[in-house]
Design an enzyme around this catalytic site. Structure first.
Site, PDB file in Angstrom:
ATOM      1  N   HIS A   8      -5.437  50.474 -12.190  1.00 21.28           N
ATOM      2  CA  HIS A   8      -6.890  50.398 -12.352  1.00 21.28           C
ATOM      3  C   HIS A   8      -7.558  51.650 -11.796  1.00 21.28           C
ATOM      4  O   HIS A   8      -7.065  52.257 -10.856  1.00 21.28           O
ATOM      5  CB  HIS A   8      -7.470  49.158 -11.668  1.00 21.28           C
ATOM      6  N   PHE A   9      -8.690  51.991 -12.413  1.00 26.71           N
ATOM      7  CA  PHE A   9      -9.571  53.031 -11.891  1.00 26.71           C
ATOM      8  C   PHE A   9     -10.782  52.366 -11.267  1.00 26.71           C
ATOM      9  O   PHE A   9     -11.361  51.457 -11.864  1.00 26.71           O
ATOM     10  CB  PHE A   9     -10.033  53.965 -13.012  1.00 26.71           C
TER      11      PHE A   9
HETATM   12  P1  5GP Z   1      -6.621  48.637  -5.003  1.00 29.80           P
HETATM   13  O1  5GP Z   1      -6.540  48.494  -3.506  1.00 29.80           O
HETATM   14  O2  5GP Z   1      -5.392  48.021  -5.626  1.00 29.80           O
HETATM   15  O3  5GP Z   1      -6.884  50.025  -5.466  1.00 29.80           O
HETATM   16  O4  5GP Z   1      -7.887  47.818  -5.437  1.00 29.80           O
HETATM   17  C1  5GP Z   1      -7.891  46.499  -5.811  1.00 29.80           C
HETATM   18  C2  5GP Z   1      -9.339  46.091  -5.967  1.00 29.80           C
HETATM   19  O5  5GP Z   1      -9.360  44.812  -6.574  1.00 29.80           O
HETATM   20  C3  5GP Z   1     -10.102  45.953  -4.629  1.00 29.80           C
HETATM   21  O6  5GP Z   1     -11.210  46.828  -4.630  1.00 29.80           O
HETATM   22  C4  5GP Z   1     -10.516  44.484  -4.607  1.00 29.80           C
HETATM   23  O7  5GP Z   1     -11.807  44.317  -4.082  1.00 29.80           O
HETATM   24  C5  5GP Z   1     -10.429  44.075  -6.057  1.00 29.80           C
HETATM   25  N1  5GP Z   1     -10.122  42.674  -6.273  1.00 29.80           N
HETATM   26  C6  5GP Z   1      -9.198  41.927  -5.596  1.00 29.80           C
HETATM   27  N2  5GP Z   1      -9.178  40.663  -6.086  1.00 29.80           N
HETATM   28  C7  5GP Z   1     -10.093  40.622  -7.093  1.00 29.80           C
HETATM   29  C8  5GP Z   1     -10.505  39.588  -7.983  1.00 29.80           C
HETATM   30  O8  5GP Z   1     -10.045  38.442  -7.934  1.00 29.80           O
HETATM   31  N3  5GP Z   1     -11.444  39.921  -8.911  1.00 29.80           N
HETATM   32  C9  5GP Z   1     -11.995  41.173  -8.977  1.00 29.80           C
HETATM   33  N4  5GP Z   1     -12.907  41.385  -9.931  1.00 29.80           N
HETATM   34  N5  5GP Z   1     -11.618  42.167  -8.157  1.00 29.80           N
HETATM   35  C10 5GP Z   1     -10.677  41.894  -7.218  1.00 29.80           C
END
Ligand code: 5GP
Length: 140
Positions: free
Chosen positions: A102-103
């Site tokens: 994801h971005f």
């Molecule tokens: P990463 O740390 O992998 O770059 O970011 C994951 C992102 O996913 C985080 O910013 C977190 O807030 C978001 N996130 C985690 N669980 C959920 C969810 O159930 N729904 C949504 N829309 N975002 C989520």
């Protein structure tokens, strides 16, 4: 790491978990980060199962990057921030917590710190209002 389709974004893609969707096309889905680091924090993901940037086809990556910029333009118009961070993390050591590529699109203001990463959940009302505002500013 092998892709595990039970991750939360996989569940969102299959409609098993709801999301505040901003836009969808053949290859990508854009929706609000549920724990935004700033108002308007949006995520753009590929529909192709991919753990991180090393795990995706070039064709879909190209579409994903173009779509990320398109959504970022709308976020920029919607919230008129001083700047916009576009962030992408690979593996735990880099801070990745959801193992579907994801971005992040994060509006930035000169005054005001970013909230902690993935920590404080926003209200449904605020997330829907922000999604609506971005949708209004999306160009066809
Ligand atoms: P990463 O740390 O992998 O770059 O970011 C994951 C992102 O996913 C985080 O910013 C977190 O807030 C978001 N996130 C985690 N669980 C959920 C969810 O159930 N729904 C949504 N829309 N975002 C989520």
């Amino acid at each position: 790491m092998k892709y595990d389709s039970t991750n939360i974004f996989g569940q969102i893609l299959r409609g098993e978990v709801p999301a505040f969707v901003v836009d969808e096309d053949e290859f990508t889905l854009a929706f609000m980060d549920i724990m935004p680091q700033a108002r308007g924090h949006t995520l753009v993901i590929p529909k192709e199962p991919a753990v991180d940037i090393f795990d995706i086809s070039e064709k879909v990556l190209a579409r994903l990057v173009l779509q990320t910029r398109r959504i970022a333009v709308a976020v920029d118009k919607a919230f008129e921030p001083d700047g916009v961070s576009i962030v992408q993390l690979n593996r735990s050591a880099a801070g990745q917590t959801v193992f579907h590529l994801h971005f992040h699109i994060i509006p930035r203001w000169n005054r005001g710190e970013l909230k902690q990463h993935g920590a404080i959940q926003s209200s449904s009302k605020a997330l829907e209002n922000n999604a609506q505002l971005i949708r209004k500013n999306l160009k066809e």
